[in-house]
Design a protein around this motif. Structure first.
Motif, short mmCIF file in Angstrom:
data_model
loop_
_atom_site.label_atom_id
_atom_site.label_comp_id
_atom_site.label_asym_id
_atom_site.label_seq_id
_atom_site.Cartn_x
_atom_site.Cartn_y
_atom_site.Cartn_z
N HIS B 21 0.84 -0.69 0.28
CA HIS B 21 0.39 0.23 0.21
C HIS B 21 0.98 1.49 -0.58
CE1 HIS B 21 -3.67 -2.59 0.70
NE2 HIS B 21 -4.22 -1.48 -0.03
N ILE B 22 2.33 1.42 -0.42
CA ILE B 22 2.71 2.81 -0.87
C ILE B 22 2.92 3.09 -2.18
CG2 ILE B 22 5.12 3.08 -1.04
CD1 ILE B 22 5.81 1.36 1.24
N GLU B 23 2.26 4.13 -2.75
CA GLU B 23 1.83 3.89 -4.45
C GLU B 23 3.02 4.15 -5.36
OE1 GLU B 23 0.38 7.50 -4.84
OE2 GLU B 23 -1.77 7.47 -4.55
N PRO B 292 -3.21 -10.18 9.00
CA PRO B 292 -1.87 -8.97 9.16
C PRO B 292 -2.60 -8.01 7.88
CG PRO B 292 -1.00 -10.40 10.06
CD PRO B 292 -1.73 -11.36 9.37
N LYS B 293 -2.79 -6.76 7.36
CA LYS B 293 -2.72 -5.89 6.69
C LYS B 293 -1.84 -6.50 5.66
CE LYS B 293 -2.94 -1.30 5.06
NZ LYS B 293 -3.03 0.39 5.19
N ASP B 294 -1.85 -6.40 4.33
CA ASP B 294 -0.35 -6.45 3.43
C ASP B 294 0.23 -7.89 3.88
OD1 ASP B 294 -0.86 -4.32 2.33
OD2 ASP B 294 0.55 -3.17 3.57
N SER B 295 -0.83 -8.95 3.99
CA SER B 295 -0.29 -10.24 4.21
C SER B 295 -0.08 -11.27 3.21
CB SER B 295 -0.81 -10.97 5.19
OG SER B 295 -1.86 -11.18 5.56
N VAL B 296 -1.76 -10.93 2.30
CA VAL B 296 -2.06 -12.07 1.44
C VAL B 296 -2.44 -10.50 0.29
CG1 VAL B 296 -2.59 -13.75 2.93
CG2 VAL B 296 -4.32 -11.98 1.85
N ILE B 297 -2.00 -10.84 -1.00
CA ILE B 297 -2.90 -10.51 -2.15
C ILE B 297 -3.88 -10.80 -2.76
CG2 ILE B 297 -1.56 -9.45 -4.58
CD1 ILE B 297 1.01 -10.45 -2.83
N SER B 308 -15.64 -5.11 -4.24
CA SER B 308 -14.34 -5.50 -3.26
C SER B 308 -13.17 -4.86 -2.86
CB SER B 308 -13.02 -6.91 -4.32
OG SER B 308 -14.34 -7.71 -4.99
N TYR B 309 -13.14 -3.78 -3.56
CA TYR B 309 -11.41 -2.77 -3.58
C TYR B 309 -12.56 -2.09 -2.07
CZ TYR B 309 -9.01 1.28 -3.31
OH TYR B 309 -8.55 1.87 -2.62
N LYS B 310 -13.99 -2.09 -1.62
CA LYS B 310 -14.57 -0.92 -1.33
C LYS B 310 -14.61 -1.80 0.48
CE LYS B 310 -17.69 1.68 -4.27
NZ LYS B 310 -19.03 1.17 -5.03
N ILE B 311 -14.54 -3.16 0.32
CA ILE B 311 -14.50 -4.28 1.79
C ILE B 311 -13.33 -4.31 1.74
CG2 ILE B 311 -14.97 -6.04 3.02
CD1 ILE B 311 -17.78 -5.95 0.40
N ILE B 312 -12.06 -4.89 0.74
CA ILE B 312 -11.05 -5.32 1.14
C ILE B 312 -9.76 -4.84 1.32
CG2 ILE B 312 -11.39 -7.56 1.55
CD1 ILE B 312 -10.36 -7.77 -0.90
N GLY B 313 -9.91 -2.96 0.23
CA GLY B 313 -8.97 -2.72 -0.68
C GLY B 313 -7.56 -1.74 0.22
N ASP B 314 -8.05 -1.41 1.34
CA ASP B 314 -7.26 -0.23 2.71
C ASP B 314 -7.06 -1.89 3.03
OD1 ASP B 314 -8.32 1.54 1.68
OD2 ASP B 314 -9.96 1.67 2.43
N HIS B 315 -7.29 -3.17 3.15
CA HIS B 315 -6.16 -4.04 3.92
C HIS B 315 -5.02 -5.24 3.21
CE1 HIS B 315 -5.96 -5.78 8.13
NE2 HIS B 315 -6.19 -7.01 7.26
N PHE B 316 -5.94 -5.52 1.86
CA PHE B 316 -4.60 -6.05 1.09
C PHE B 316 -5.42 -6.07 -0.21
CE2 PHE B 316 -7.61 -9.51 3.88
CZ PHE B 316 -6.78 -9.91 4.77
N PRO B 317 -3.99 -6.45 -0.68
CA PRO B 317 -3.86 -5.55 -2.36
C PRO B 317 -4.56 -6.54 -2.68
CG PRO B 317 -1.84 -6.16 -0.86
CD PRO B 317 -3.10 -6.51 -0.12
N ILE B 318 -5.12 -5.85 -3.97
CA ILE B 318 -6.42 -6.85 -4.94
C ILE B 318 -5.93 -7.17 -6.24
CG2 ILE B 318 -7.89 -6.35 -3.17
CD1 ILE B 318 -9.03 -4.29 -4.94
N LEU B 319 -5.83 -7.54 -6.88
CA LEU B 319 -5.19 -8.17 -8.49
C LEU B 319 -6.67 -8.21 -8.85
CD1 LEU B 319 -2.22 -9.78 -9.32
CD2 LEU B 319 -4.23 -10.49 -10.52
#
Lengths: 40, 384
Positions: B21-23, B292-297, B308-319
């Motif tokens: 979650h770093i741009e 934990p945050k950013d533990s899985v993609i 999905s992004y609206k729900i999990i996007g701040d916690h997990f990166p998504i593809l």
């Protein structure tokens, strides 16, 4: 009917340099083959 | 080559940044091509299987023509090795490039006692001989067959390794995942032992035996997570049966192992790519509470990227991205408009990687002109 136990055969293959002299490659190949047999 | 290595390093940095979650500098674009790339190159999968050195050659065309920052790699199944053991579970479609497979599960409902009594003997010897006719021959014949299989698999891996080297040195493209495999026991039962119908029946009629079997398989499959963190990128798990599970069964039988394996990978300094086949949104709350945050993609399939992004996007990166069928049937402009909307919603703050929803396998899966325009557009519009 087959005349062998596959687990014993795998051990034999691990220790048999006649088919692959490189020990690391040989043992790695047999370890991969275990999962190959289970998963395919 | 130096400029390609610099590009590789830049893409790797972008990839890792966005997974934390770093741009990044750009939204990373994934090449999700399996045998589609073979058809796109006008080649036949049989030729690549006969001569794995050709794998890199076949994939060059798609990486020449279609923009990508990251790759899933090349072919996945050494079919010739299976055929050497007498299995016809995998076969090539009439189009000459698409690989298909039949369900290949030979464990019966009354086999649980045998599995629990001697797990490795049952999995290797009992089931092995049911699956592979060649394993029922004499010891010398079997030994020769197994040596042939190992030699072929090594050749196949070398062919894919050559592709990975070409991707790095000629295209500056890193692999998404390289070390560590996460394979929860219930998916092993579902994929390899009991199949779709057997597993779902056992959940009701053989639940206690099934739970014990998961414990046995855990001991065999946990070690596959150990290489995580020793490569340049991440571990991977393609998850098959959760889409067919309710929350109760998922929480009791699937999740404890998946969570532990993901934490094993995380504690080794890596992350796990969860290829979440089907619909997973009913499990999002549990996942966010316990990982934990950013533990899985999270690799989305049937779940909407934006929702999905609206729900999990701040916690997990998504593809995520648009679907292969959209790329096949929509106009070029409609594809670009849909991509723009997704990037606007999901890219700010990092944590987003662009991809089509499913691995491309058949030449007819997408309109190549749309895919070329789309990936180029995402790269340019996805500049931070």
């Amino acid at each position: 009917m087959s005349d062998y136990n596959i687990l014993e055969l795998f051990e034999e293959l691990k220790n048999d340099a006649s088919w692959c002299e490189d020990e690391a490659l040989r043992k790695g190949s047999v370890d991969r083959l275990v999962y190959f047999i289970i998963e395919q | 080559m130096e400029s390609k290595i610099n590009l590789y390093n830049q893409r790797l940095a972008d990839y890792k940044n966005t997974c934390n979650h770093i741009e990044p500098k750009y939204v990373p674009v994934v090449g999700y091509y399996l045998t589609w790339a073979v058809g796109y190159a006008g080649m036949k999968t049989d030729d690549l299987l006969d001569n794995p050195d050709l794998i890199a050659e076949a994939y060059r065309k798609v990486y020449n023509d279609v923009y990508a920052d990251l790759s899933w790699g090349g072919l996945t199944t050494p079919i010739r090795a299976l055929q050497r053991l007498g299995s016809d579970a995998f076969f090539i479609s009439e189009d000459g490039h698409t690989i298909q497979h039949k369900e290949h599960c030979f464990m019966q409902a009354d086999d649980y006692d045998a599995l629990l009594a001697e797990p490795m003997y049952f999995l290797m010897d009992t089931l092995g001989k049911r699956k592979f006719p060649e394993l029922n021959k004499s010891k010398e014949e079997v030994k020769k067959a197994l040596i042939d299989v190992m030699n072929y698999v090594n050749k196949f891996m070398a062919g894919n390794g050559k592709l990975n080297q070409v991707l790095k040195e000629e295209y500056g493209v890193p692999l998404l995942c390289d070390r560590g495999k996460v394979y929860p026991p219930l998916d092993v039962v579902f994929d390899r032992l009991r199949g779709f119908q057997g597993t779902l029946t056992d959940l009701k009629r053989k639940r206690e035996e099934l739970k014990l079997a998961l414990g046995v398989l855990d001991k065999i499959y946990r070690p596959l997570t150990y290489p995580a963190g020793t490569g340049e990128t991440y571990a991977v798990d393609t998850l098959h049966c959760p889409t067919y599970l309710n929350v109760k069964d998922f929480k009791e039988l699937f999740w404890p192992y998946l969570k532990e394996y993901c934490m094993e990978v995380y504690n080794r300094g890596s992350k796990t790519f969860l290829v979440m086949e089907g619909q997973w949104n009913r499990f999002y709350e549990l996942m966010m509470d316990e990982l934990p945050k950013d533990s899985v993609i999270c690799v989305l399939d049937a779940d909407s990227t934006i929702e999905s992004y609206k729900i999990i996007g701040d916690h997990f990166p998504i593809l995520g991205g648009i679907t292969a069928s959209d790329i096949k049937y929509l106009s070029k402009q409609q594809c670009l408009d849909a991509a723009k909307k997704i990037i606007d919603e999901c890219a700010p703050g990092g944590g987003f990687i662009w991809s089509v929803d499913k691995a491309l396998i058949s030449k007819s899966d997408v309109n190549p002109e749309n895919l070329i325009a789309l990936n180029q557009f995402v790269h340019e519009y996805g500049k931070y």
